[in-house]
Design a protein around this motif. Structure first.
Motif, PDB file in Angstrom:
ATOM      1  N   HIS A  33       0.843  -1.204   0.000  1.00  0.00           N
ATOM      2  CA  HIS A  33       0.000   0.000   0.000  1.00  0.00           C
ATOM      3  C   HIS A  33       0.875   1.249   0.000  1.00  0.00           C
ATOM      4  O   HIS A  33       0.653   2.184  -0.779  1.00  0.00           O
ATOM      5  CB  HIS A  33      -0.909   0.019   1.237  1.00  0.00           C
ATOM      6  N   HIS A  90      -9.403   5.588   3.605  1.00  0.00           N
ATOM      7  CA  HIS A  90      -9.049   5.321   2.199  1.00  0.00           C
ATOM      8  C   HIS A  90     -10.301   5.330   1.317  1.00  0.00           C
ATOM      9  O   HIS A  90     -10.256   5.802   0.174  1.00  0.00           O
ATOM     10  CB  HIS A  90      -8.332   3.979   2.064  1.00  0.00           C
ATOM     11  N   CYS A 109      -7.031   3.943  -4.104  1.00  0.00           N
ATOM     12  CA  CYS A 109      -7.518   4.042  -2.721  1.00  0.00           C
ATOM     13  C   CYS A 109      -8.677   3.080  -2.457  1.00  0.00           C
ATOM     14  O   CYS A 109      -8.814   2.553  -1.351  1.00  0.00           O
ATOM     15  CB  CYS A 109      -7.933   5.480  -2.411  1.00  0.00           C
TER      16      CYS A 109
END
Length: 250
Positions: A33, A90, A109
């Protein structure tokens, strides 16, 4: 952080136990991520990557706030809360990105939010089992974690300039609606319901007091959110080195 917890740590760095295997795979996915978002920021050209990288360096060097101590109970309560928080933040960022026409960032995201949701499911199931086999200790640790307040892992971040960087970053996130005190209260309420905390029986007197505390905490947090909204109306500003010291409303 997970490798500081008694009973579930990876003792060798390559242990074949289920706990160790999970921790390594979870950490690897979280690292992806960060790598993906870092590459996006680099390629978009909208941020000062030197300052971003300085912040990462200082953050890793500072470590994490040790409020989980060495307790797996506290550790898994923390990760249950934190993973849901990142799922929400997110997800909100994905919606904002889509609204402003950045479909690639929205996709990035959104994918990360989905991963965080799966992580949340795993950790909440672990805590559900802890409540089943050791309800009193789990309840007391739930109270302890909420009294300490759940801080995000970036709580100690620093860019070499702003000593209150996390507070300023959080204020912007609050004002924009990326992650707010209301979300914090909603997460607590969700976990109380998810673990059926109000109906857990067989607790000691301290356990019952802890149960009462966590079940009544969300409304208090919402009142704090109202105060935060009032402060946001005062129009204070701050500069962020990440965006070339642009002035931003807090």
């Amino acid at each position: 952080m997970l490798n500081t917890l008694d009973g579930v740590r990876d003792e060798t760095g390559a242990s074949p136990t289920s706990w160790a295997t999970w921790t390594r795979m979870w950490t690897a996915e979280e690292n992806r991520h960060g790598d993906l978002l870092n590459k996006y920021l680099y390629l978009c050209g909208r941020v000062d990557m030197r300052q971003v990288e300085k912040t990462i360096q200082y953050l890793i060097g500072s470590g994490m706030d040790p409020r989980t101590e060495n307790s797996p109970y506290l550790g898994f309560l923390y990760t249950s809360f934190q993973e849901r928080a990142t799922f929400i933040s997110h997800g909100n960022t994905a919606r904002f990105a889509k609204g402003y026409g950045d479909l690639k960032l929205a996709q990035i995201c959104g994918t990360i939010a989905a991963d965080e949701k799966r992580h949340e499911t795993a950790y909440t199931k672990i805590v559900e089992k802890l409540f089943e086999i050791d309800p009193d200790t789990t309840m007391l640790d739930f109270e302890d974690m909420m009294r300490k307040k759940v801080s995000m892992p970036a709580h100690l971040m620093y860019d070499g300039q702003d000593n209150d960087l996390f507070e300023h970053f959080s204020a912007v996130a609050q004002r924009l609606g990326v992650y707010t005190a209301r979300d914090y209260a909603d997460i607590l309420e969700f976990l109380v319901k998810r673990w059926n905390v109000e109906k857990i029986e067989g607790l000691s007197s301290k356990g019952r007091k802890a149960q009462d505390y966590v079940c009544k905490l969300a409304p208090r947090i919402r009142r704090l959110d109202e105060r935060a909204q009032e402060r946001a109306k005062q129009g204070q500003t701050c500069t962020f080195s990440w965006i070339f010291n642009k002035e931003v409303t807090l």
